[in-house]
Scaffold this motif. Structure first.
Motif, PDB file in Angstrom:
ATOM      1  N   PRO A  85       0.960  -1.426  -0.044  1.00  0.00           N
ATOM      2  CA  PRO A  85       0.282  -0.295  -0.393  1.00  0.00           C
ATOM      3  C   PRO A  85       0.590   1.326   0.819  1.00  0.00           C
ATOM      4  O   PRO A  85       0.442   2.394  -0.509  1.00  0.00           O
ATOM      5  CB  PRO A  85      -0.889  -0.140   1.308  1.00  0.00           C
ATOM      6  CG  PRO A  85      -1.091  -1.583   2.159  1.00  0.00           C
ATOM      7  CD  PRO A  85       0.684  -2.191   0.851  1.00  0.00           C
ATOM      8  N   VAL A  86       2.228   1.324   0.197  1.00  0.00           N
ATOM      9  CA  VAL A  86       3.112   1.846   0.431  1.00  0.00           C
ATOM     10  C   VAL A  86       3.161   2.363  -0.803  1.00  0.00           C
ATOM     11  O   VAL A  86       3.064   4.015  -1.222  1.00  0.00           O
ATOM     12  CB  VAL A  86       4.343   2.075   1.268  1.00  0.00           C
ATOM     13  CG1 VAL A  86       5.014   0.914   0.226  1.00  0.00           C
ATOM     14  CG2 VAL A  86       5.465   2.932   1.145  1.00  0.00           C
ATOM     15  N   LEU A  87       2.861   2.384  -2.142  1.00  0.00           N
ATOM     16  CA  LEU A  87       3.242   2.903  -3.117  1.00  0.00           C
ATOM     17  C   LEU A  87       1.459   3.363  -3.588  1.00  0.00           C
ATOM     18  O   LEU A  87       1.911   4.211  -5.000  1.00  0.00           O
ATOM     19  CB  LEU A  87       3.744   1.381  -4.522  1.00  0.00           C
ATOM     20  CG  LEU A  87       4.806   1.040  -4.344  1.00  0.00           C
ATOM     21  CD1 LEU A  87       4.887  -0.580  -5.083  1.00  0.00           C
ATOM     22  CD2 LEU A  87       5.595   2.516  -4.264  1.00  0.00           C
ATOM     23  N   ASP A  88       0.988   3.076  -3.108  1.00  0.00           N
ATOM     24  CA  ASP A  88      -0.189   4.324  -3.611  1.00  0.00           C
ATOM     25  C   ASP A  88      -0.445   5.551  -2.709  1.00  0.00           C
ATOM     26  O   ASP A  88      -0.616   6.071  -3.586  1.00  0.00           O
ATOM     27  CB  ASP A  88      -1.724   3.565  -2.306  1.00  0.00           C
ATOM     28  CG  ASP A  88      -1.854   2.823  -2.947  1.00  0.00           C
ATOM     29  OD1 ASP A  88      -1.937   1.762  -3.521  1.00  0.00           O
ATOM     30  OD2 ASP A  88      -3.130   1.152  -2.002  1.00  0.00           O
ATOM     31  N   ASP A  89       0.371   5.843  -2.012  1.00  0.00           N
ATOM     32  CA  ASP A  89       0.926   7.285  -2.239  1.00  0.00           C
ATOM     33  C   ASP A  89       1.152   7.935  -3.374  1.00  0.00           C
ATOM     34  O   ASP A  89       2.835   7.723  -3.120  1.00  0.00           O
ATOM     35  CB  ASP A  89       1.638   7.457  -0.658  1.00  0.00           C
ATOM     36  CG  ASP A  89       1.728   9.242  -0.806  1.00  0.00           C
ATOM     37  OD1 ASP A  89       2.486   9.502  -1.275  1.00  0.00           O
ATOM     38  OD2 ASP A  89       1.550   9.234   1.093  1.00  0.00           O
ATOM     39  N   ASP A  90       1.515   9.146  -3.769  1.00  0.00           N
ATOM     40  CA  ASP A  90       2.033   9.864  -4.815  1.00  0.00           C
ATOM     41  C   ASP A  90       3.208  10.263  -4.677  1.00  0.00           C
ATOM     42  O   ASP A  90       3.823  10.366  -5.265  1.00  0.00           O
ATOM     43  CB  ASP A  90       1.050  10.833  -5.790  1.00  0.00           C
ATOM     44  CG  ASP A  90       0.371  10.130  -6.636  1.00  0.00           C
ATOM     45  OD1 ASP A  90      -0.401   8.507  -6.952  1.00  0.00           O
ATOM     46  OD2 ASP A  90      -0.853  11.234  -7.113  1.00  0.00           O
ATOM     47  N   ALA A  91       3.382  10.469  -3.655  1.00  0.00           N
ATOM     48  CA  ALA A  91       4.256  11.547  -3.213  1.00  0.00           C
ATOM     49  C   ALA A  91       5.578  10.637  -2.911  1.00  0.00           C
ATOM     50  O   ALA A  91       6.959  10.277  -3.298  1.00  0.00           O
ATOM     51  CB  ALA A  91       4.305  12.264  -2.087  1.00  0.00           C
ATOM     52  N   VAL A  92       4.740   9.257  -2.762  1.00  0.00           N
ATOM     53  CA  VAL A  92       6.108   7.979  -2.089  1.00  0.00           C
ATOM     54  C   VAL A  92       6.798   7.666  -3.681  1.00  0.00           C
ATOM     55  O   VAL A  92       7.831   7.769  -3.049  1.00  0.00           O
ATOM     56  CB  VAL A  92       5.648   6.961  -0.772  1.00  0.00           C
ATOM     57  CG1 VAL A  92       6.560   5.963  -0.803  1.00  0.00           C
ATOM     58  CG2 VAL A  92       5.420   7.800   0.599  1.00  0.00           C
ATOM     59  N   LEU A  93       5.588   6.982  -3.651  1.00  0.00           N
ATOM     60  CA  LEU A  93       6.200   7.129  -5.527  1.00  0.00           C
ATOM     61  C   LEU A  93       7.269   7.804  -6.470  1.00  0.00           C
ATOM     62  O   LEU A  93       8.795   6.815  -6.426  1.00  0.00           O
ATOM     63  CB  LEU A  93       4.762   6.348  -6.303  1.00  0.00           C
ATOM     64  CG  LEU A  93       5.304   6.175  -7.390  1.00  0.00           C
ATOM     65  CD1 LEU A  93       5.737   4.613  -7.299  1.00  0.00           C
ATOM     66  CD2 LEU A  93       4.049   6.037  -8.756  1.00  0.00           C
ATOM     67  N   ALA A  94       7.302   9.072  -5.994  1.00  0.00           N
ATOM     68  CA  ALA A  94       8.177  10.075  -6.215  1.00  0.00           C
ATOM     69  C   ALA A  94       9.121   9.911  -5.801  1.00  0.00           C
ATOM     70  O   ALA A  94      10.388   9.750  -6.404  1.00  0.00           O
ATOM     71  CB  ALA A  94       7.666  11.400  -6.747  1.00  0.00           C
ATOM     72  N   GLU A  95       9.752   9.666  -4.832  1.00  0.00           N
ATOM     73  CA  GLU A  95      10.850   9.295  -4.359  1.00  0.00           C
ATOM     74  C   GLU A  95      11.010   8.515  -4.258  1.00  0.00           C
ATOM     75  O   GLU A  95      12.205   8.378  -4.264  1.00  0.00           O
ATOM     76  CB  GLU A  95       9.938   9.342  -2.523  1.00  0.00           C
ATOM     77  CG  GLU A  95       9.429  10.953  -1.351  1.00  0.00           C
ATOM     78  CD  GLU A  95       8.920  10.920   0.171  1.00  0.00           C
ATOM     79  OE1 GLU A  95       9.444   9.155   0.062  1.00  0.00           O
ATOM     80  OE2 GLU A  95       9.119  11.944   0.559  1.00  0.00           O
ATOM     81  N   TRP A  96      10.776   7.169  -4.556  1.00  0.00           N
ATOM     82  CA  TRP A  96      12.109   6.280  -5.037  1.00  0.00           C
ATOM     83  C   TRP A  96      12.027   5.595  -6.521  1.00  0.00           C
ATOM     84  O   TRP A  96      12.632   5.455  -6.649  1.00  0.00           O
ATOM     85  CB  TRP A  96      10.355   5.054  -4.358  1.00  0.00           C
ATOM     86  CG  TRP A  96      10.420   4.191  -3.023  1.00  0.00           C
ATOM     87  CD1 TRP A  96       9.400   4.675  -2.279  1.00  0.00           C
ATOM     88  CD2 TRP A  96      11.569   3.290  -2.381  1.00  0.00           C
ATOM     89  NE1 TRP A  96       9.713   3.882  -1.526  1.00  0.00           N
ATOM     90  CE2 TRP A  96      11.036   3.620  -0.867  1.00  0.00           C
ATOM     91  CE3 TRP A  96      12.700   2.950  -2.503  1.00  0.00           C
ATOM     92  CZ2 TRP A  96      11.786   2.945  -0.090  1.00  0.00           C
ATOM     93  CZ3 TRP A  96      13.783   2.924  -1.885  1.00  0.00           C
ATOM     94  CH2 TRP A  96      12.946   2.591  -0.916  1.00  0.00           C
ATOM     95  N   VAL A  97      11.395   6.117  -7.300  1.00  0.00           N
ATOM     96  CA  VAL A  97      12.050   6.998  -9.088  1.00  0.00           C
ATOM     97  C   VAL A  97      13.026   7.894  -8.882  1.00  0.00           C
ATOM     98  O   VAL A  97      13.782   7.872  -9.395  1.00  0.00           O
ATOM     99  CB  VAL A  97      10.422   7.702  -9.481  1.00  0.00           C
ATOM    100  CG1 VAL A  97      11.141   7.995 -11.126  1.00  0.00           C
ATOM    101  CG2 VAL A  97       9.940   6.082  -9.250  1.00  0.00           C
ATOM    102  N   GLU A  98      12.911   9.065  -7.370  1.00  0.00           N
ATOM    103  CA  GLU A  98      13.464   9.629  -8.018  1.00  0.00           C
ATOM    104  C   GLU A  98      15.244   9.318  -7.118  1.00  0.00           C
ATOM    105  O   GLU A  98      16.286   9.314  -7.713  1.00  0.00           O
ATOM    106  CB  GLU A  98      13.518  11.011  -6.672  1.00  0.00           C
ATOM    107  CG  GLU A  98      14.313  12.177  -7.103  1.00  0.00           C
ATOM    108  CD  GLU A  98      14.668  13.018  -8.080  1.00  0.00           C
ATOM    109  OE1 GLU A  98      15.667  13.372  -8.352  1.00  0.00           O
ATOM    110  OE2 GLU A  98      14.121  12.994  -9.145  1.00  0.00           O
ATOM    111  N   ARG A  99      14.964   8.291  -6.615  1.00  0.00           N
ATOM    112  CA  ARG A  99      16.225   7.968  -5.560  1.00  0.00           C
ATOM    113  C   ARG A  99      16.719   6.863  -7.000  1.00  0.00           C
ATOM    114  O   ARG A  99      17.687   6.920  -6.578  1.00  0.00           O
ATOM    115  CB  ARG A  99      15.807   6.838  -4.719  1.00  0.00           C
ATOM    116  CG  ARG A  99      15.191   7.485  -3.708  1.00  0.00           C
ATOM    117  CD  ARG A  99      15.118   6.836  -2.269  1.00  0.00           C
ATOM    118  NE  ARG A  99      14.685   6.530  -1.109  1.00  0.00           N
ATOM    119  CZ  ARG A  99      13.497   6.990  -0.273  1.00  0.00           C
ATOM    120  NH1 ARG A  99      12.503   6.623  -0.700  1.00  0.00           N
ATOM    121  NH2 ARG A  99      13.431   7.363   0.809  1.00  0.00           N
ATOM    122  N   GLY A 100      15.605   5.939  -7.273  1.00  0.00           N
ATOM    123  CA  GLY A 100      16.668   5.296  -8.730  1.00  0.00           C
ATOM    124  C   GLY A 100      17.071   6.220  -9.585  1.00  0.00           C
ATOM    125  O   GLY A 100      18.149   5.983 -10.616  1.00  0.00           O
TER     126      GLY A 100
END
Length: 111
Positions: A85-100
């Protein structure tokens, strides 16, 4: 399990300013490559595979939804799996993509 099309659609705009971006079917999922380097991959097993720096890996594993990415029977030092469910949060998803993206920023473009 198939690649989650809604997750793919949410990632595309996060990469829009990082052209050129290629999408390739790899590892049973859909990988996003920037300048020829894979930054993230929507996994066919669910969730996201994210490229990380080796020295940040252990701290990132403590975050909600993060887990080891096992390749060839061994935990990867430079990839993590993010699920749930953590990936349902757009801000959290953006943080993970930014890390990559941060990891590949220091790499020369592939020809």
């Amino acid at each position: 399990m198939a690649v989650d099309p809604s997750l793919v659609e949410r990632i595309r705009p996060l990469l829009a300013e990082h052209e050129p971006v290629d999408e390739r079917r790899m590892f049973g999922g859909l990988a996003f490559l920037v300048h020829g380097h894979m930054a993230v991959c929507v996994s066919g097993q669910g969730g996201l595979m994210v490229r990380v720096r080796d020295d940040e890996r252990d701290a990132l594993l403590a975050l909600d939804g993060a887990g080891e990415m096992v390749m060839s029977g061994r935990p990867s030092r430079t990839w993590l799996r993010v699920q749930g469910p953590v990936l349902d949060d757009d801000a959290v998803l953006a943080e993970w993509v930014e890390r990559g993206l941060e990891v590949i920023d220091d790499l020369p473009p592939k020809a």
